[in-house]
Enzyme design. Structure first.
Site, PDB file in Angstrom:
ATOM      1  N   LYS A  22       0.840  -1.201   0.000  1.00 44.41           N
ATOM      2  CA  LYS A  22       0.000   0.000   0.000  1.00 44.41           C
ATOM      3  C   LYS A  22       0.873   1.247   0.000  1.00 44.41           C
ATOM      4  O   LYS A  22       0.607   2.211  -0.725  1.00 44.41           O
ATOM      5  CB  LYS A  22      -0.893   0.006   1.244  1.00 44.41           C
ATOM      6  CG  LYS A  22      -1.736   1.265   1.379  1.00 44.41           C
ATOM      7  CD  LYS A  22      -2.353   1.422   2.748  1.00 44.41           C
ATOM      8  CE  LYS A  22      -1.394   2.045   3.728  1.00 44.41           C
ATOM      9  NZ  LYS A  22      -2.066   2.775   4.822  1.00 44.41           N
ATOM     10  N   ASN A  23       1.935   1.229   0.799  1.00 42.19           N
ATOM     11  CA  ASN A  23       2.780   2.412   0.941  1.00 42.19           C
ATOM     12  C   ASN A  23       3.632   2.673  -0.298  1.00 42.19           C
ATOM     13  O   ASN A  23       4.219   3.747  -0.422  1.00 42.19           O
ATOM     14  CB  ASN A  23       3.668   2.293   2.185  1.00 42.19           C
ATOM     15  CG  ASN A  23       2.864   2.429   3.464  1.00 42.19           C
ATOM     16  OD1 ASN A  23       1.749   2.955   3.452  1.00 42.19           O
ATOM     17  ND2 ASN A  23       3.410   1.948   4.572  1.00 42.19           N
ATOM     18  N   ARG A  92      -4.004  10.652   4.715  1.00 44.09           N
ATOM     19  CA  ARG A  92      -2.930  11.634   4.635  1.00 44.09           C
ATOM     20  C   ARG A  92      -2.145  11.543   3.325  1.00 44.09           C
ATOM     21  O   ARG A  92      -1.632  12.537   2.833  1.00 44.09           O
ATOM     22  CB  ARG A  92      -1.983  11.499   5.832  1.00 44.09           C
ATOM     23  CG  ARG A  92      -1.165  10.229   5.829  1.00 44.09           C
ATOM     24  CD  ARG A  92      -0.176  10.162   6.984  1.00 44.09           C
ATOM     25  NE  ARG A  92       0.674   8.988   6.857  1.00 44.09           N
ATOM     26  CZ  ARG A  92       0.356   7.783   7.267  1.00 44.09           C
ATOM     27  NH1 ARG A  92      -0.817   7.578   7.835  1.00 44.09           N
ATOM     28  NH2 ARG A  92       1.189   6.769   7.122  1.00 44.09           N
ATOM     29  N   CYS A 116      -4.318   8.358   9.627  1.00 46.10           N
ATOM     30  CA  CYS A 116      -3.983   7.794  10.940  1.00 46.10           C
ATOM     31  C   CYS A 116      -3.754   8.891  11.971  1.00 46.10           C
ATOM     32  O   CYS A 116      -3.101   9.886  11.698  1.00 46.10           O
ATOM     33  CB  CYS A 116      -2.706   6.958  10.846  1.00 46.10           C
ATOM     34  SG  CYS A 116      -3.008   5.235  10.528  1.00 46.10           S
ATOM     35  N   ASP A 306       6.325   0.796  11.840  1.00 52.69           N
ATOM     36  CA  ASP A 306       5.040   0.175  11.506  1.00 52.69           C
ATOM     37  C   ASP A 306       4.930  -1.270  11.992  1.00 52.69           C
ATOM     38  O   ASP A 306       3.865  -1.876  11.884  1.00 52.69           O
ATOM     39  CB  ASP A 306       4.805   0.215   9.990  1.00 52.69           C
ATOM     40  CG  ASP A 306       4.252   1.559   9.526  1.00 52.69           C
ATOM     41  OD1 ASP A 306       3.943   2.398  10.385  1.00 52.69           O
ATOM     42  OD2 ASP A 306       4.127   1.761   8.307  1.00 52.69           O
ATOM     43  N   VAL A 328      10.515   7.203  15.832  1.00 55.05           N
ATOM     44  CA  VAL A 328       9.934   7.764  14.607  1.00 55.05           C
ATOM     45  C   VAL A 328       8.655   8.537  14.913  1.00 55.05           C
ATOM     46  O   VAL A 328       8.561   9.733  14.635  1.00 55.05           O
ATOM     47  CB  VAL A 328       9.690   6.667  13.553  1.00 55.05           C
ATOM     48  CG1 VAL A 328       9.084   7.273  12.285  1.00 55.05           C
ATOM     49  CG2 VAL A 328      10.998   5.949  13.220  1.00 55.05           C
TER      50      VAL A 328
END
Length: 421
Positions: A22-23, A92, A116, A306, A328
């Site tokens: 997805k990213n 986002r 998120c 993540d 992060v």
């Protein structure tokens, strides 16, 4: 909004196929705005965020067809300079269309992003970079307006932090600034950025350095249509590997790029997991209680933030004390209170969590707070005694394709229950 009902105490065994990232898919879809010709993307996951980006592309003048995991994108009308607020607020990553629209049409107006809720995600890095590239920026009433004003031969942008979103946004915008050489220093180095570079270069772009902290973009006049396959989702792969290990099971995780998970693999092996890598497949076996390990998240190639919540769920039943340092997203501990409801012994001080391993977790009603936290609670539910009900679970469908089906095939007992009105 429904809930997931998880019957705990199951051992996960079998095979699971990892979807496209997805990213990687979202910034590549945004980069398709640079091209008038047809783009064909393969290995695209069918996820809520992808459907939002499809709606955004359609709203600004592109024809989009999505069949199974193949996406076709082609400009059909003049590109609209404004993106509807109701689309941008959902995710986002949608903010990354600002630069591509502005570089194509001279102006773009996009709402400040949603998505998120794990702390502040400033878009300042994006905006400062766009200013250096010759765009004027106006922020008012919750919208950002970018207008192209001047072309510069040479631009150097040094990011204060290696932001993935800013790196991708600025790379994509700079790719079509003909006659301008843009250097991004302190760039993010994630595999998804390498994938974006490869895609843009296939379209005719001239980018080099992705995967290092210095990326150089030579702007070109136009892009051409291509066919391109998205890389596998390393975070999805890591999530299933942690889940199998936590359940003390054995499995084969397919369609993985092991090079993208080196740091994560090392930490798993420290806990006692046996891993074998065969090309793009990873075999995992774990039959013992895990050993506690210390985990520090950092930008790639460090341990991925993540995967921190999922790793915490796993380490909550480890033998010994684990120290998890989150470098992060400083507030990425929203899952801690929910894990504690299930019997985990965790204390948080600033960006550090002390996890004292317990023998067992107990099923409890918990609430998903964001995408990865919800995945962590699902893992906790699978290994807990009794039944866990996870409410506010829609987050998980934003990042995991066919998540219930995939976990069920591994032996998990999970049911999605619609909320009664």
């Amino acid at each position: 909004m429904g809930k997931l009902v998880v019957q705990g105490g199951t051992v996960l065994e079998g095979e699971v196929e990892i979807s496209g990232s997805k990213n990687a898919a979202l910034p590549i879809m945004a980069a398709a705005i640079l091209c008038d010709e047809e783009i064909i993307l393969k290995n695209v996951p069918r996820l809520q965020d992808v459907f939002v980006m499809i709606d955004i592309l359609r709203s600004i003048g592109f024809r989009v067809e999505f069949d199974e995991n193949e996406l076709k994108i082609k400009r059909e009308n003049d590109i609209s300079q404004e993106v509807p607020y109701e689309l941008v607020r959902k995710m986002r990553a949608s903010f990354n269309v600002l630069g591509p629209i502005a570089v194509r049409t001279g102006r773009a107006k996009v709402a400040l992003p949603g998505g998120c809720s794990i702390g502040v995600r400033p878009v300042d890095f994006h905006l400062e970079g766009l200013k250096k590239m010759g765009f004027s920026i106006k922020v008012e009433h919750g919208f950002v307006e970018a207008t192209f004003e001047r072309r510069t031969d040479q631009v150097t942008i040094t990011l204060p932090f290696p932001s993935v979103g800013a790196t991708e946004h600025l790379m994509t915008t700079a790719a079509l600034l003909e006659g301008t050489r843009v250097v991004i220093e302190n760039a993010a180095m994630e595999p998804e950025i390498v994938d974006l570079q490869n895609f843009i270069n296939r379209m005719g772009g001239r980018i080099e350095g992705a995967g290092t902290s210095r990326i150089v973009i030579e702007g070109v006049e136009k892009m051409q249509g291509v066919e391109y396959s998205i890389i596998p989702d390393r975070i999805e792969a890591g999530t299933y590997l942690v889940a199998i290990a936590a359940s003390r099971g054995k499995g084969l995780v397919k369609n993985v790029n092991p090079d993208h998970l080196t740091n994560f693999f090392e930490k798993l092996e420290e806990t006692g997991v046996k891993l074998k890598v065969f090309g793009n497949e990873v075999e995992i076996e774990m039959r013992e209680r895990p050993e506690a390990v210390d985990v520090t998240t950092n930008p790639y190639p460090g341990f991925p933030t993540d995967l921190q919540p999922q790793m915490m769920a796993y380490l909550s039943i480890a033998s010994g004390v684990s120290v998890i340092t989150e470098n992060v997203f400083k507030t990425r501990f929203l899952h801690v209170d929910e894990l504690k409801r299930m019997g985990a012994d965790i204390e948080v001080s600033g960006n550090v969590a002390i996890v004292k391993g317990v023998e067992k977790l107990s099923g409890a009603p918990v609430e998903g707070t964001d995408l990865r936290a919800t995945a962590a609670l699902l893992i906790a539910g699978i290994i807990a005694d009794g039944v866990t009900e996870i409410s506010n679970v829609e987050h998980i469908f934003r990042g995991y394709e066919d998540v219930i089906d995939k976990f069920s095939k591994l032996g998990a007992k999970i049911e999605y229950v619609e909320k009664e009105n």
